[in-house]
Design an enzyme around this catalytic site. Sequence first.
Site, PDB file in Angstrom:
ATOM      1  N   TYR A 159       0.760  -1.264  -0.052  1.00 56.12           N
ATOM      2  CA  TYR A 159       0.066  -0.087  -0.062  1.00 56.12           C
ATOM      3  C   TYR A 159       0.743   1.203   0.071  1.00 56.12           C
ATOM      4  CZ  TYR A 159      -4.603  -2.355   0.948  1.00 56.12           C
ATOM      5  OH  TYR A 159      -5.598  -2.911   0.992  1.00 56.12           O
ATOM      6  N   LYS A 170       3.973 -15.613   3.192  1.00 53.98           N
ATOM      7  CA  LYS A 170       4.154 -16.280   1.938  1.00 53.98           C
ATOM      8  C   LYS A 170       5.624 -16.421   1.864  1.00 53.98           C
ATOM      9  CE  LYS A 170       2.509 -18.277  -1.762  1.00 53.98           C
ATOM     10  NZ  LYS A 170       1.834 -19.404  -2.203  1.00 53.98           N
ATOM     11  N   ASP A 179      -2.032 -18.631   1.192  1.00 49.85           N
ATOM     12  CA  ASP A 179      -3.207 -19.452   0.413  1.00 49.85           C
ATOM     13  C   ASP A 179      -3.921 -20.615   1.286  1.00 49.85           C
ATOM     14  OD1 ASP A 179      -0.593 -20.471   0.588  1.00 49.85           O
ATOM     15  OD2 ASP A 179      -0.671 -21.376  -1.451  1.00 49.85           O
ATOM     16  N   ASP A 232      -5.936  -7.157   4.087  1.00 48.76           N
ATOM     17  CA  ASP A 232      -6.948  -6.535   3.536  1.00 48.76           C
ATOM     18  C   ASP A 232      -7.984  -7.818   3.028  1.00 48.76           C
ATOM     19  OD1 ASP A 232      -8.574  -4.413   2.356  1.00 48.76           O
ATOM     20  OD2 ASP A 232      -7.752  -5.112   0.420  1.00 48.76           O
ATOM     21  N   ASP A 237     -11.719  -9.481   4.702  1.00 47.04           N
ATOM     22  CA  ASP A 237     -12.907  -9.544   4.213  1.00 47.04           C
ATOM     23  C   ASP A 237     -13.623 -11.093   4.116  1.00 47.04           C
ATOM     24  OD1 ASP A 237     -13.072  -7.039   3.263  1.00 47.04           O
ATOM     25  OD2 ASP A 237     -13.671  -7.087   1.331  1.00 47.04           O
TER      26      ASP A 237
HETATM   27  C1  IPM Z   1     -10.218  -1.595   4.067  1.00 49.47           C
HETATM   28  C2  IPM Z   1     -10.591  -1.167   2.707  1.00 49.47           C
HETATM   29  C3  IPM Z   1      -9.284  -0.169   2.287  1.00 49.47           C
HETATM   30  C4  IPM Z   1      -7.950  -0.900   2.349  1.00 49.47           C
HETATM   31  C5  IPM Z   1      -9.572   0.660   1.087  1.00 49.47           C
HETATM   32  C6  IPM Z   1     -10.942   1.208   0.911  1.00 49.47           C
HETATM   33  C7  IPM Z   1      -8.324   1.390   0.497  1.00 49.47           C
HETATM   34  O1  IPM Z   1     -10.629  -2.161   1.947  1.00 49.47           O
HETATM   35  O2  IPM Z   1     -10.038  -1.053   5.098  1.00 49.47           O
HETATM   36  O3  IPM Z   1     -10.031  -2.760   4.305  1.00 49.47           O
HETATM   37  O4  IPM Z   1      -7.651  -1.583   1.392  1.00 49.47           O
HETATM   38  O5  IPM Z   1      -7.479  -0.922   3.264  1.00 49.47           O
HETATM   39 MG    MG Z   2     -10.564  -4.011   2.585  1.00 39.29          MG
END
Ligand code: IPM
Ligand code: MG
Length: 360
Positions: A146, A195, A227, A251, A255
């Site tokens: 990032y 990894k 993975d 990240d 999710d």
């Molecule tokens: C998160 C989001 C952010 C990230 C985006 C919106 C830049 O996906 O907070 O997980 O990737 O960190």
């Molecule tokens: Mg995210």
Amino acid sequence: MKFKIGLIRGDGIGPEIVNEAKKVLDSVSGKYGHSFEYEDILMGGCSIDVYGVPLTDEAIEAARASDAVLMGSIGGNTSTSPWYKLPPEKRPEAGLLKIRKALGLFANLRPSKLYKELSSACPLRKEAAEKGFDMLIMRELTGGLYFGERYTKETDGVRTAVDTLSYNEDEIRRIAIKAFEVAGKRRKKVTSIDKANVLDSSRLWRAVTEEVAKDYPDIALEHMLVDNAAMQLVKEPAQFDVILTENMFGDILSDEAAEITGSIGMLPSASLNETRFGLYEPSGGSAPDIAGQNIANPIATILSASMMLRYSFDLTEEADRVDNAVQAVLSKGIRTGDIWSEGCERVSTSEMGDAVCEEI
Ligand code: IPM
Ligand code: MG
């Protein structure tokens, strides 16, 4: 006690869900005699509309001057919103990355647990869902891909894009320490995800994590390749307590960890630096498709406010009270649409906030 709270309401459902969390905070301050003072801070698309940039220096300073910041969500529909015609550094998300970096918020805590009441919404196999899970992802937030050097160039008509994944040992050590500290207050297990079979940055990650582990003899450390971790999360999530990982892996995996709970609308998060300051936000996005309809689930934001009470203000009893209030509301069968199932009472965003306040 007296605290100054910055409020980043943001875009989409952000303002609605922040309203409900603020209502809950006001119930807490009323009950316990604290004084919470709020200051609105613009970030994301709403800041672009006013200032042409997603985060101004003044907004960063306002955040810095607060004891903590509570955030809703930022951004809009990436294919239709005019914000996404802007160059990348002017888009809503750039504001979020900028505030993380400017305030040194290197530790991102993303708890993910399956509420018994919501297990029917869990998309996993029945055996996995029945076992339940309660994990916390400790994601490094200010390094790696990032924030590494990036550019796109064209040589002899061929375009090449470069992103750099780099970590130094200090960056790894400080986030590893946070993971072990948190694990000490939980089930005493850290799974470090990397990894290391391919990446140098992962090999250093593993080595430094092992050095840090020596200071925490009562905590079990295991390593897992990313993975495999993605697979284990859907196969047997109960095995995880604290997951420690770098920015990009975190990240993606967070999710996934959110989805298996049944609703991303339930998951809070905290982004912390070395001080008590923190930025607290729901894990979900701005959901522009349902914005302004009073149907979004405010629980993740309410639980983020609870994390703020716990981590930035050291108000443990008050934080427990909020968590228990949410639990009580779920036990009563009160649900927003995203977590609704047969036999439950379907409520709006604001009714959900009211229901939690009532329990406080
Ligand atoms: C998160 C989001 C952010 C990230 C985006 C919106 C830049 O996906 O907070 O997980 O990737 O960190
Ligand atoms: Mg995210």
